[in-house]
Scaffold this active site. Structure first.
Site, short mmCIF file in Angstrom:
data_model
loop_
_atom_site.label_atom_id
_atom_site.label_comp_id
_atom_site.label_asym_id
_atom_site.label_seq_id
_atom_site.Cartn_x
_atom_site.Cartn_y
_atom_site.Cartn_z
CE LYS A 185 -7.81 -9.98 -1.84
NZ LYS A 185 -8.33 -9.62 -0.46
N GLY A 237 -1.26 -2.27 -0.70
CA GLY A 237 -1.15 -2.81 0.60
C GLY A 237 0.30 -2.83 1.19
CB SER A 238 1.69 -4.63 3.99
OG SER A 238 1.65 -5.81 3.49
CB THR A 239 6.42 -2.84 2.12
OG1 THR A 239 6.26 -1.74 1.85
CG2 THR A 239 7.84 -3.62 1.36
CB ALA A 241 1.17 -8.22 1.17
N GLY A 242 3.48 -6.93 -0.67
CA GLY A 242 3.88 -6.52 -2.14
C GLY A 242 5.16 -7.44 -2.49
CD GLU A 259 0.25 3.31 -2.41
OE1 GLU A 259 1.02 3.18 -1.72
OE2 GLU A 259 -1.18 3.17 -2.07
CB CYS A 293 0.30 4.23 2.25
SG CYS A 293 -0.51 5.16 0.75
CD GLU A 392 3.08 1.70 6.32
OE1 GLU A 392 2.61 2.81 5.92
OE2 GLU A 392 3.22 0.69 5.60
#
Length: 492
Positions: A185, A237-239, A241-242, A259, A293, A392
């Site tokens: 995706k 992706g972003s923390t 979303a992680g 990651e 990142c 970030e």
């Protein structure tokens, strides 16, 4: 967004790659892809729904359970991966240019990381899987144990927009080498480039259903993460979303590699060489317009050298040539989207309201009214607990912070929720190594920072779970099985 298509466009991507074919979307949802440097629409792309994700996952499950891929030998898979690499190489020039138009990446960098690196990773993992014993026999108390490495299964790969080709291949290459099947995706912010993987996969003879591609938004990503036929999620992706993805994978007892973000520190010791530092600063802190990142946006400077380094970093930031990233003379392109530009400008405005001292940049550049450009910006006298030092930014905004000694530098570098990248600058490399060993981060450079495709990459703390790249990167796509047998297998 509802869009009327008035004429065909060779960049439009209106179908998905599912089960080896170009499939029509289940519902009509179309997104405009805007060129970052101009703000103009360059193509249209269909966005996938839960039904499209379901079709892709079922194709991947069928290819895994009933197709040949999981039962091929390591050598057979390696041969297909090398053909896949050759097919991507033939498309590399066009792919590099397209990504630069989508996200603003300078063309020279795009040629390396979107053109050359994906095929390099396929070749690396072809070599890795050929060299990896997939079975070994060990003596046991009852006879012997055959220890097997088997593919983890169906992999849901969710790739970001900042390095869309290479970061997708961080996942695709080891997964395919291990014998897994994949549903990719891509990010809707770079909606057009990912389908080159489908074209190249068909040309290389990858069996139907082994690689599937469905462009989608967060809802499509959530459907992929939660799908009952998926065995593993690999996400960059972003923390924020992680955290959501990790929680869902935990609920489902599903393997995941995450990651995530970073707020990395470059540590300039008092014996650092300023010319060496400036020669490496582009890679360490400004790579890809700082939409990276591992961006080392906290620059920690020995107090005895502080003003000298502040002046040098400010001058370095002012030296960038901003403009269309397709121009080889341009050294910094735009932010990827208008929304992201506004986010970066918000961080700049917040820092202007603090006690920090603006020494370079600070807003939109003059003469670049179209596109999503921002000046490389440097703030001095930042406190390590300021917002600019904690969050970030994902853009070219540097926070310069003084420290007293090596102990203070290590403490400040580690005083972060993140731990992904970093660097230490010193004329004494052994001293730099001593400092680097104490910084809690997944990667760190000594007098330079350049990612090594042959070594593991990932983060500590809120920067993620697991590792990609290197021979270690294939481990996340393998399961171990122990078969207890008689001693006759010891001599087989």
């Amino acid at each position: 967004m509802s869009v009327t298509v008035e004429r065909p466009n060779e960049l439009d991507r209106m179908r998905f790659f599912i089960n080896g074919e170009w499939a029509e979307p289940s519902a009509v949802r179309i997104q405009q892809q805007v060129e970052a440097a101009t703000g103009e629409v360059i193509g249209l792309a269909a966005l996938g729904s839960e039904a499209d994700i379901d079709a892709a996952v079922k194709a991947a499950r069928g290819a895994l359970d009933n197709g040949p891929w999981g039962r091929t030998t390591a050598g057979e898979r390696a041969a297909v991966l090398r053909k896949f690499a050759e097919a991507l190489d033939r498309r590399a020039a066009d792919t590099s240019q397209l990504v630069s138009r989508e996200n603003g990446m300078p063309i020279g960098l795009s040629q390396m990381l979107n053109g050359g690196a994906p095929s390099a990773l396929l070749r690396i993992y072809a070599d890795v899987i050929e060299a990896l014993p997939l079975e070994e026999v060990r003596p046991s108390q009852a006879g012997s144990t055959i220890v097997r490495r088997e593919p983890v299964g169906v992999v849901g790969a969710i790739a970001p927009w900042n390095f869309p080709q290479v970061l997708a291949m961080f996942k695709i290459a080891p997964a395919l080498a291990a014998g897994c099947t994949v549903v990719l995706k891509p990010s809707p912010e770079t909606a057009l480039d990912s389908y080159v993987f489908g074209e190249a996969a068909r040309e290389a003879g990858l069996p139907d259903g082994v690689l599937n591609i469905v462009l989608g938004d967060r809802d499509a990503g959530a459907a992929l993460v939660s799908h009952p036929l998926v065995d593993k999620i690999a996400f960059t992706g972003s923390t924020e979303a992680g955290r959501i993805i990790g929680a869902e994978c935990g609920r489902l007892i599903r393997r995941c590699t995450l990651e995530l973000g970073g707020k990395s520190a470059a540590v300039f010791l008092e014996d650092g060489n300023i010319e060496t530092f400036l020669s490496g600063l582009d890679n360490a802190s400004f790579l890809n317009n700082s939409q990276t990142c591992t961006t080392q946006s906290r620059i920690l400077i020995a107090r005895s050298r502080y003003e000298e380094v502040v002046d040098a970093v400010a001058s370095f930031a002012d030296s960038y040539k901003l403009g269309n990233p397709l121009d080889p003379s341009v050294t910094m392109g735009p932010m990827a989207t208008q929304g992201h530009l506004e986010r970066v400008l918000g961080h700049i405005d917040s820092a202007k309201s603090s006690n920090a001292r603006l020494v370079a940049g600070g807003g939109r550049p003059a003469g670049l009214d179209r596109g999503w450009f921002v000046q490389p910006t440097v703030f001095a006298d930042v406190e390590n607990n300021d917002r600019l030092a904690r969050e970030e930014v994902f853009g070219p905004v540097m926070a310069l912070i003084p420290f007293d000694d090596d102990e203070d530098a290590v403490r400040m570098a580690n005083d972060s929720n993140y731990g992904l990248g970093g660097s230490v600058w010193s004329a004494d490399e052994d001293r730099a190594l001593s400092v680097a060993r104490r910084v809690r981060t997944g990667t760190i450079g000594l007098n330079y920072y350049t990612l090594d495709l042959g070594a593991p990459f990932g983060g500590f703390k809120d920067s993620g779970i697991g590792r990609e790249l290197g021979p270690e990167g294939i481990n996340a796509y393998l399961e171990y099985k122990s078969i207890y047998g008689s001693s006759k297998y010891l001599s087989a």
